[in-house]
Enzyme design. Sequence first.
Site, PDB file in Angstrom:
ATOM      1  N   GLU A  55       0.828  -1.207   0.000  1.00  0.00           N
ATOM      2  CA  GLU A  55       0.000   0.000   0.000  1.00  0.00           C
ATOM      3  C   GLU A  55       0.865   1.261   0.000  1.00  0.00           C
ATOM      4  O   GLU A  55       0.603   2.220  -0.734  1.00  0.00           O
ATOM      5  CB  GLU A  55      -0.918   0.031   1.235  1.00  0.00           C
ATOM      6  CG  GLU A  55      -1.812  -1.189   1.363  1.00  0.00           C
ATOM      7  CD  GLU A  55      -1.209  -2.277   2.223  1.00  0.00           C
ATOM      8  OE1 GLU A  55      -1.945  -2.830   3.057  1.00  0.00           O
ATOM      9  OE2 GLU A  55       0.000  -2.577   2.073  1.00  0.00           O
ATOM     10  N   ALA A 157       2.428 -40.456  -7.311  1.00  0.00           N
ATOM     11  CA  ALA A 157       1.755 -40.938  -8.518  1.00  0.00           C
ATOM     12  C   ALA A 157       1.400 -42.396  -8.286  1.00  0.00           C
ATOM     13  O   ALA A 157       2.187 -43.143  -7.704  1.00  0.00           O
ATOM     14  CB  ALA A 157       2.662 -40.803  -9.735  1.00  0.00           C
ATOM     15  N   ALA A 165       4.477 -48.593  -7.864  1.00  0.00           N
ATOM     16  CA  ALA A 165       5.451 -49.256  -8.732  1.00  0.00           C
ATOM     17  C   ALA A 165       5.002 -50.689  -8.971  1.00  0.00           C
ATOM     18  O   ALA A 165       4.155 -51.228  -8.251  1.00  0.00           O
ATOM     19  CB  ALA A 165       6.841 -49.242  -8.088  1.00  0.00           C
ATOM     20  N   ARG A 187       7.133 -28.283  -8.526  1.00  0.00           N
ATOM     21  CA  ARG A 187       8.477 -28.181  -7.951  1.00  0.00           C
ATOM     22  C   ARG A 187       8.979 -26.743  -8.015  1.00  0.00           C
ATOM     23  O   ARG A 187       9.525 -26.216  -7.045  1.00  0.00           O
ATOM     24  CB  ARG A 187       9.449 -29.086  -8.724  1.00  0.00           C
ATOM     25  CG  ARG A 187       9.312 -30.568  -8.483  1.00  0.00           C
ATOM     26  CD  ARG A 187      10.431 -31.304  -9.235  1.00  0.00           C
ATOM     27  NE  ARG A 187      10.359 -32.749  -9.075  1.00  0.00           N
ATOM     28  CZ  ARG A 187      11.262 -33.597  -9.562  1.00  0.00           C
ATOM     29  NH1 ARG A 187      12.291 -33.118 -10.270  1.00  0.00           N
ATOM     30  NH2 ARG A 187      11.138 -34.901  -9.374  1.00  0.00           N
ATOM     31  N   LEU A 207      16.322 -33.927  -8.827  1.00  0.00           N
ATOM     32  CA  LEU A 207      15.494 -33.041  -7.996  1.00  0.00           C
ATOM     33  C   LEU A 207      15.474 -31.601  -8.502  1.00  0.00           C
ATOM     34  O   LEU A 207      15.321 -30.656  -7.732  1.00  0.00           O
ATOM     35  CB  LEU A 207      15.944 -33.085  -6.526  1.00  0.00           C
ATOM     36  CG  LEU A 207      15.875 -34.462  -5.851  1.00  0.00           C
ATOM     37  CD1 LEU A 207      16.231 -34.343  -4.369  1.00  0.00           C
ATOM     38  CD2 LEU A 207      14.503 -35.094  -6.018  1.00  0.00           C
ATOM     39  N   LEU A 274       8.425 -42.153   2.858  1.00  0.00           N
ATOM     40  CA  LEU A 274       8.470 -40.777   3.343  1.00  0.00           C
ATOM     41  C   LEU A 274       7.091 -40.118   3.274  1.00  0.00           C
ATOM     42  O   LEU A 274       6.687 -39.412   4.209  1.00  0.00           O
ATOM     43  CB  LEU A 274       9.480 -39.963   2.532  1.00  0.00           C
ATOM     44  CG  LEU A 274       9.823 -38.583   3.110  1.00  0.00           C
ATOM     45  CD1 LEU A 274      10.485 -38.724   4.478  1.00  0.00           C
ATOM     46  CD2 LEU A 274      10.736 -37.813   2.168  1.00  0.00           C
TER      47      LEU A 274
END
Length: 343
Positions: A55, A157, A165, A187, A207, A274
């Site tokens: 502002e 996924a 898997a 990411r 990564l 994880l």
Amino acid sequence: MAVDETERRAMSRALELAERGPRGVNPQVGAVILSRDGEILAEGWHRGAGTPHAEVDALSKLAPGAARGATAVVTLEPCNHTGRTGPCALALIEAGVSRVVYALDDPGAVSGGGAERLRSAGVDVESGEQEDAARRLIEGWLTAQRLGRPHVTVKWAQSLDGRAAADDGSSRWITGPAARADVHRHRAASDAIVVGTGTVLADDPALTARDGDDLFSAQPVPVVIGARETPAEAAVRRHPRTPLFYGTRDLAAVLADLHGRGIQRVFVEGGPTLASAFVAAGLADRVLAYLAPVLLGGGRLALTDIGVTSIDEARRLTIDEWVPLGDDLLAIAHPTPVDEGAV
């Protein structure tokens, strides 16, 4: 007085301006000053700790008195405290602004209350315009304010039957190119990407956040959690950002350290062990589940033990959005509060 179309467009612009600011100790905020006729007089955004708030940044571009009778459209409730800078609510009052439209209430015990101060000075105030969009923009900062840790997104996924898997461990690729490109966009929007040492040893991921064959300009800090040593030749050690390694299973301690480093958005992409640990610990603020129309069978589940032993203990989610991505489907969800999930 309801928000009109001109103010609505100004809020959309303010949200765009807010994205220019850095994520850090302070929230990303944008502001647009409108004349009585709805013309844009000035724009501003917050450029980081110690710099003028959005502002004040916008007001600084106007001649004295030019904002009298104007409308300020801001993505976050104008603050009501003096830190490195003065209270924005007071700056708007002193500038003669007659109306303020903002998206999201300031949750701070010290910084909040600006709307009430404005109203007490006779300023017309409207809140809640594009609130959801403003919350998404600064969700990391909001979580840090509320919980003292980064906002955590857990991604996986899976096949339609819930496998991450095949039984031999192969998983490239369960999902198609559109879903994989979407992962890289998430990411790039994160401050850190987190995996376990098991993923590093099994897959040797880089990564990085990639835009096709190129890297996004914004790269998350790679974080590896686990007691096992990451090999010297691992791809993660060649990341554009310096990796962080935590030889612990104490996820709360890891998040506390990341919070201390100014990291607000954590993207967990480290495989079933994880992901399950973050969910079990109640540390998943958002879930991204990419569903592929394939069947794998076998025992390699997308999630393992998350502490649920009966249906009454199920960790229920509220779906925010279903996103088609080629042949795949992305579910974006957040944990359902206990009171909302009661039946």
